[in-house]
Design a protein around this motif. Structure first.
Motif, PDB file in Angstrom:
ATOM      1  N   PRO A 391       8.542   0.609  -8.725  1.00  0.00           N
ATOM      2  CA  PRO A 391       8.636   0.590  -7.524  1.00  0.00           C
ATOM      3  C   PRO A 391       9.655   1.903  -6.052  1.00  0.00           C
ATOM      4  O   PRO A 391      10.343   2.512  -6.690  1.00  0.00           O
ATOM      5  CB  PRO A 391       8.907  -0.781  -7.227  1.00  0.00           C
ATOM      6  CG  PRO A 391      10.264  -1.147  -8.474  1.00  0.00           C
ATOM      7  CD  PRO A 391       9.539   0.279  -9.010  1.00  0.00           C
ATOM      8  N   GLY A 392       9.200   2.002  -5.377  1.00  0.00           N
ATOM      9  CA  GLY A 392       9.815   2.539  -4.639  1.00  0.00           C
ATOM     10  C   GLY A 392       9.533   1.411  -3.198  1.00  0.00           C
ATOM     11  O   GLY A 392       8.312   1.182  -3.031  1.00  0.00           O
ATOM     12  N   THR A 393      10.688   1.992  -2.245  1.00  0.00           N
ATOM     13  CA  THR A 393      10.419   1.640  -0.901  1.00  0.00           C
ATOM     14  C   THR A 393       9.830   2.759  -0.123  1.00  0.00           C
ATOM     15  O   THR A 393      10.136   3.557   0.356  1.00  0.00           O
ATOM     16  CB  THR A 393      12.096   1.048  -0.157  1.00  0.00           C
ATOM     17  OG1 THR A 393      12.090  -0.066  -1.433  1.00  0.00           O
ATOM     18  CG2 THR A 393      11.509   0.060   1.441  1.00  0.00           C
ATOM     19  N   PHE A 394       8.999   2.245   0.896  1.00  0.00           N
ATOM     20  CA  PHE A 394       8.707   3.534   2.041  1.00  0.00           C
ATOM     21  C   PHE A 394       8.989   2.252   3.600  1.00  0.00           C
ATOM     22  O   PHE A 394       8.456   1.586   3.541  1.00  0.00           O
ATOM     23  CB  PHE A 394       6.519   3.450   1.873  1.00  0.00           C
ATOM     24  CG  PHE A 394       7.168   4.078   0.549  1.00  0.00           C
ATOM     25  CD1 PHE A 394       6.574   5.778   0.811  1.00  0.00           C
ATOM     26  CD2 PHE A 394       6.630   3.623  -0.599  1.00  0.00           C
ATOM     27  CE1 PHE A 394       6.260   6.258  -0.265  1.00  0.00           C
ATOM     28  CE2 PHE A 394       6.678   4.538  -2.128  1.00  0.00           C
ATOM     29  CZ  PHE A 394       5.975   5.687  -1.459  1.00  0.00           C
ATOM     30  N   THR A 395       9.893   3.351   3.814  1.00  0.00           N
ATOM     31  CA  THR A 395       9.648   2.679   5.670  1.00  0.00           C
ATOM     32  C   THR A 395       9.156   3.309   6.803  1.00  0.00           C
ATOM     33  O   THR A 395       9.158   4.942   7.048  1.00  0.00           O
ATOM     34  CB  THR A 395      11.611   3.314   6.073  1.00  0.00           C
ATOM     35  OG1 THR A 395      12.160   2.261   4.753  1.00  0.00           O
ATOM     36  CG2 THR A 395      11.814   2.474   6.802  1.00  0.00           C
ATOM     37  N   PHE A 396       8.779   3.214   7.334  1.00  0.00           N
ATOM     38  CA  PHE A 396       8.010   3.316   8.776  1.00  0.00           C
ATOM     39  C   PHE A 396       8.992   3.973   9.868  1.00  0.00           C
ATOM     40  O   PHE A 396       9.401   2.276  10.306  1.00  0.00           O
ATOM     41  CB  PHE A 396       6.219   2.702   9.304  1.00  0.00           C
ATOM     42  CG  PHE A 396       6.327   2.746   7.881  1.00  0.00           C
ATOM     43  CD1 PHE A 396       6.036   3.276   6.561  1.00  0.00           C
ATOM     44  CD2 PHE A 396       5.273   1.881   7.510  1.00  0.00           C
ATOM     45  CE1 PHE A 396       5.024   3.568   5.428  1.00  0.00           C
ATOM     46  CE2 PHE A 396       4.140   1.580   5.895  1.00  0.00           C
ATOM     47  CZ  PHE A 396       4.219   2.825   5.069  1.00  0.00           C
ATOM     48  N   THR A 397       8.991   4.501  10.295  1.00  0.00           N
ATOM     49  CA  THR A 397       9.758   4.417  11.467  1.00  0.00           C
ATOM     50  C   THR A 397       8.872   4.814  13.403  1.00  0.00           C
ATOM     51  O   THR A 397       8.214   6.290  12.763  1.00  0.00           O
ATOM     52  CB  THR A 397      10.662   5.173  11.494  1.00  0.00           C
ATOM     53  OG1 THR A 397      11.989   4.494  10.762  1.00  0.00           O
ATOM     54  CG2 THR A 397      12.419   5.315  12.833  1.00  0.00           C
ATOM     55  N   PRO A 398       8.323   4.388  14.039  1.00  0.00           N
ATOM     56  CA  PRO A 398       7.772   4.931  15.113  1.00  0.00           C
ATOM     57  C   PRO A 398       8.572   5.959  16.152  1.00  0.00           C
ATOM     58  O   PRO A 398       9.230   6.299  16.362  1.00  0.00           O
ATOM     59  CB  PRO A 398       7.643   3.292  16.010  1.00  0.00           C
ATOM     60  CG  PRO A 398       9.644   2.858  16.061  1.00  0.00           C
ATOM     61  CD  PRO A 398       9.585   2.952  14.658  1.00  0.00           C
ATOM     62  N   LYS A 399       8.062   7.187  16.573  1.00  0.00           N
ATOM     63  CA  LYS A 399       8.112   7.783  17.285  1.00  0.00           C
ATOM     64  C   LYS A 399       7.814   7.853  18.629  1.00  0.00           C
ATOM     65  O   LYS A 399       7.878   8.009  19.706  1.00  0.00           O
ATOM     66  CB  LYS A 399       7.038   9.609  17.044  1.00  0.00           C
ATOM     67  CG  LYS A 399       8.240   9.989  15.898  1.00  0.00           C
ATOM     68  CD  LYS A 399       7.152  10.768  15.870  1.00  0.00           C
ATOM     69  CE  LYS A 399       7.781  12.552  14.796  1.00  0.00           C
ATOM     70  NZ  LYS A 399       6.837  11.833  13.133  1.00  0.00           N
ATOM     71  N   ALA A 400       6.674   6.503  19.454  1.00  0.00           N
ATOM     72  CA  ALA A 400       6.425   5.622  20.350  1.00  0.00           C
ATOM     73  C   ALA A 400       7.120   4.671  20.397  1.00  0.00           C
ATOM     74  O   ALA A 400       6.910   3.657  19.897  1.00  0.00           O
ATOM     75  CB  ALA A 400       4.822   6.480  20.719  1.00  0.00           C
TER      76      ALA A 400
END
Length: 462
Positions: A391-400
């Motif tokens: 398993p791996g963790t994917f992190t989403f960060t906004p630019k807007a």
């Protein structure tokens, strides 16, 4: 009927409709009513002229289409009738020929054609129509007069402009006044013009449910046509060019039969008249609202004061949008725009003056990135790591600003939507089934429901 290309195919089709040349009509089915004189007479899809001194001018096209609406009184079942057409040269009425249209429907146009071998260029002809039902015949209609004109105007028109001289730069703002002259062609009735060099097709008529022509006057369209002040004369027209810079107007003469001359052209130059577009914030970001100031071109404002602006935005969440903004007395205006294009904002602005002048467009653009940032320690972007089942963790960060969720999909898997936290970020865990190249695509959605740009994240599973 369009006159842009001469309708020989239409005339050929008419030849298949049961028309016949005869000295008298073939009897139609017996009718209980009395035949009535045909009405609604047309020739070449143009109105019949009953004035021998003012005939309708027509090109023969090999034949001339004639038509009228037959009728009967007290008929039952609306049985078919015949329509008899007689035509003769005005100079020699003894040379009469007869054409019959069989099985015509009362109340509908009955179309026939005059034989081409009797029609000579420059000659005037009379024709009339009669309804025949069985052995009974109506009175003849009044004669219609046509003059055959198969010859194009002999010369191209002459073009001059007093306020936009040719082959030099001119300040834009005033409509361009053109004087168009027949240039010695004594049969010119008007002119057709175009800014592109491609001329509009001349539509002769529309047709109602009974196939009755509704003739059009091409000169009712001032954007493309103008009538001469007299046959063989001239015309003056004021036109607004569609753009600045190098401009060409193409013109051809039209005779009374609407035969066109060869085209000629008038070349001139118009200085740019674009307004200026200035945002209060020169570098707004997605979601920001900023005020734009619109100012007219100084030369245009002095010549033709601006009264409004047309603002066009591209690729917003609801598609392209256009709206008008009124100008103040000095020609300036302000408007607020929200940056809602997911790949940046593109704005086009034109000004409009009281005399109808529309300026060249001014453009304002800004690019910004609304894709999310994606990060994973186990499966780095454009790198390799982990392994099948790891398993791996994917992190989403906004630019807007204002992101409330993310929608993502790993290769060949269905989309999944996950809520964003208070700081606009989200994390998801995922384990691959097998080794090899893999990828992820993800986009954010804002509080107002705008789906932002998609980011594509690639990696390799060890």
């Amino acid at each position: 009927m369009s006159f842009g290309a001469r309708p020989r195919a239409v005339l050929a089709l008419l030849g298949t409709l049961g028309l016949s040349l005869a000295a008298a009509a073939s009897p139609a089915s017996a009718a209980d009513g009395t035949p009535t004189t045909p009405t609604q007479l047309f020739n070449g899809y143009r109105n019949c002229s009953t004035d021998a001194d003012r005939p309708t001018y027509l090109p023969s096209l090999g034949n001339v289409v004639v038509e009228g609406v037959p009728g009967t009184t007290d008929a039952t079942g609306n049985p078919p009738v015949s329509v008899r057409y007689q035509a003769w040269p005005v100079s020699d009425p003894s040379q009469t020929e007869t054409v019959t249209r069989d099985r015509a429907t009362p109340g509908f146009e009955a179309t026939s054609i005059l034989p081409g071998d009797m029609l000579a260029d420059g000659q005037t002809y009379a024709w009339r129509a009669q309804t025949v039902a069985g052995t009974a015949a109506s009175d003849w209609s009044v004669p219609c007069y046509v003059t055959i004109d198969d010859t194009r105007p002999a010369s191209t028109p002459a073009i001059a402009s007093p306020n936009y001289p040719p082959n030099q730069w001119n300040q834009g703002g005033d409509p361009v006044r053109f004087t168009l002259d027949a240039n010695g062609a004594d049969d010119v009735a008007g002119f057709q013009y175009s800014w592109t060099g491609s001329f509009e097709s001349i539509v002769l008529a529309d047709f109602d449910d009974h196939h009755i022509p509704q003739p059009r006057d091409p000169y009712a369209d001032p954007g493309h046509f103008v009538r001469a002040d007299a046959v063989g004369g001239s015309a003056t027209v004021d036109l607004v060019p569609p753009y600045g810079g190098a401009v060409t107007l193409w013109v051809r003469s039209l005779d009374r039969a609407l035969n066109p001359s060869e085209a000629t052209s008038y070349h001139f130059y118009v200085s740019p008249t674009s307004p200026t577009v200035t945002p209060a914030d020169p570098s707004p970001e997605f979601g920001d609202t900023t005020t734009f100031t619109l100012r007219p071109d100084a030369g245009l404002q002095s010549r033709s004061p601006v009264v409004s602006y047309s603002v066009h935005t591209v690729n917003g969440p609801d598609g392209d949008r256009t709206f008008d903004v009124a100008a103040a007395a000095d020609g300036t205006a302000t408007t607020e725009l929200t940056m809602d294009g997911i790949n940046g904002e593109h704005v086009e602005v034109t000004s409009k003056s009281a005399d109808g002048w529309v300026s060249d467009p001014a453009f304002w653009d800004i690019d910004y990135d609304t894709t999310p940032t994606v990060a994973s320690d186990v499966y780095p972007e454009n790198g390799s790591g982990g392994g099948a089942g790891v398993p791996g963790t994917f992190t989403f960060t906004p630019k807007a600003k204002g992101v409330v969720s993310y929608t993502y999909a790993f290769d060949s898997e269905p989309e999944v939507t996950v809520a964003a936290g208070a700081d606009g970020t989200a994390s998801v865990d995922w384990a691959p089934d097998s080794a090899g190249p893999d990828g992820l695509q993800v986009y954010a959605t804002t509080r107002s429901g705008i789906q932002l740009a998609t980011y594509y994240y690639s990696f390799t599973v060890n």
